[in-house]
Design an enzyme around this catalytic site. Structure first.
Site, short mmCIF file in Angstrom:
data_model
loop_
_atom_site.label_atom_id
_atom_site.label_comp_id
_atom_site.label_asym_id
_atom_site.label_seq_id
_atom_site.Cartn_x
_atom_site.Cartn_y
_atom_site.Cartn_z
N ASP A 21 0.86 -1.18 0.00
CA ASP A 21 0.00 0.00 0.00
C ASP A 21 0.90 1.23 0.00
O ASP A 21 1.93 1.27 0.69
CB ASP A 21 -0.93 0.04 1.21
CG ASP A 21 -1.97 1.13 1.06
OD1 ASP A 21 -2.98 0.90 0.37
OD2 ASP A 21 -1.78 2.23 1.62
N GLU A 23 0.92 5.59 0.01
CA GLU A 23 0.25 6.89 0.17
C GLU A 23 1.10 7.93 -0.57
O GLU A 23 2.32 7.94 -0.45
CB GLU A 23 0.11 7.27 1.64
CG GLU A 23 -0.70 6.28 2.47
CD GLU A 23 -2.15 6.17 2.03
OE1 GLU A 23 -2.69 7.17 1.48
OE2 GLU A 23 -2.75 5.09 2.21
N HIS A 179 -6.00 4.90 5.68
CA HIS A 179 -5.17 5.76 4.83
C HIS A 179 -3.77 5.94 5.40
O HIS A 179 -3.01 6.78 4.92
CB HIS A 179 -5.83 7.12 4.57
CG HIS A 179 -7.20 7.00 3.98
ND1 HIS A 179 -7.44 6.33 2.81
CD2 HIS A 179 -8.41 7.44 4.42
CE1 HIS A 179 -8.73 6.37 2.55
NE2 HIS A 179 -9.34 7.03 3.50
N ASP A 184 -3.56 0.07 6.07
CA ASP A 184 -4.29 -0.40 4.90
C ASP A 184 -3.67 -1.66 4.32
O ASP A 184 -4.38 -2.57 3.86
CB ASP A 184 -4.33 0.70 3.83
CG ASP A 184 -5.31 1.82 4.18
OD1 ASP A 184 -5.97 1.72 5.23
OD2 ASP A 184 -5.40 2.78 3.40
#
Length: 209
Positions: A21, A23, A179, A184
């Site tokens: 994951d 960001e 998030h 996540d």
């Protein structure tokens, strides 16, 4: 860990699933920087049930001349230059994650890792862009093949939103932690394991009929 009793080399055509994951500060993989990246490694337990074995994460310093989209920062709540982030360069972050992934690939007798993500086209594009920027020559990941938990969730739980899949799977969900790349990634990994293990149970029922 140098070896495992039940390697995954025959389960996914020689690939080791690694949940990723990311960001970011926007949607353009070439212009917007990675801010966080997390990797969760899954392996068989003694009963050949897929489970999380390791997780790794890093906060990342925006690369030089990158563009930070204010709306993306507002959505994630990340302050890229906060001193307590303990952020590192893209190259250091990728090296930190790639080393244990390569070790897991080796002990599972796999040929390489395959990225598992929720709508993973986003993650693989940003990962490949970072690999190109940092000139890392030996990525453990297949460059374009992925497993998508949105698709798998639609098949197994009739949902495609990560939080809704988790709810249908009986998991707790913390919207405050959502998030965060590591949170996540772990939630996505739990969902992936549940689906793979459930599929194995269904296969066993077919053989009994």
């Amino acid at each position: 860990m140098e070896s495992v009793e039940h390697p995954l080399n025959e389960r996914f055509r020689g690939y080791l699933p690694v949940i990723i994951d990311i960001e970011t500060a926007g949607f353009d993989a070439k212009k917007n920087p990675l801010l966080e990246i997390a990797a969760v490694i899954v392996e068989y337990d003694n009963n050949e049930q897929l489970q999380i074995s390791e997780s790794h994460a890093a906060h990342i310093i925006p690369f030089e001349n990158s563009i930070l989209d204010p709306s993306a920062l507002k959505f994630t709540g990340i302050d890229p230059y906060h001193p307590f982030r303990m952020a590192v360069s893209e190259k250091d972050a990728l090296h930190k994650l790639f080393l244990p992934i390569k070790q897991a690939v080796k002990r599972n007798k796999c040929t390489r890792a395959i990225l598992v993500g929720h709508n993973p086209n986003f993650d693989i594009n940003f990962l490949n862009a970072a690999i190109n920027r940092t000139k890392i020559k030996r990525s453990p990941f297949h460059p374009f093949s992925t497993f998508d938990t949105a698709t798998l969730g639609g098949l197994m739980y009739k949902q495609t939103v990560l939080a809704k899949i988790g709810k249908e799977a009986g998991m707790e969900w913390d919207n405050v932690q959502a998030h965060s790349a590591l949170y996540d990634a772990k939630q996505t990994a739990e969902i992936f394991c549940k689906i793979v293990n459930r599929w194995k149970q269904l296969e066993a029922l077919d053989t009994e009929v």
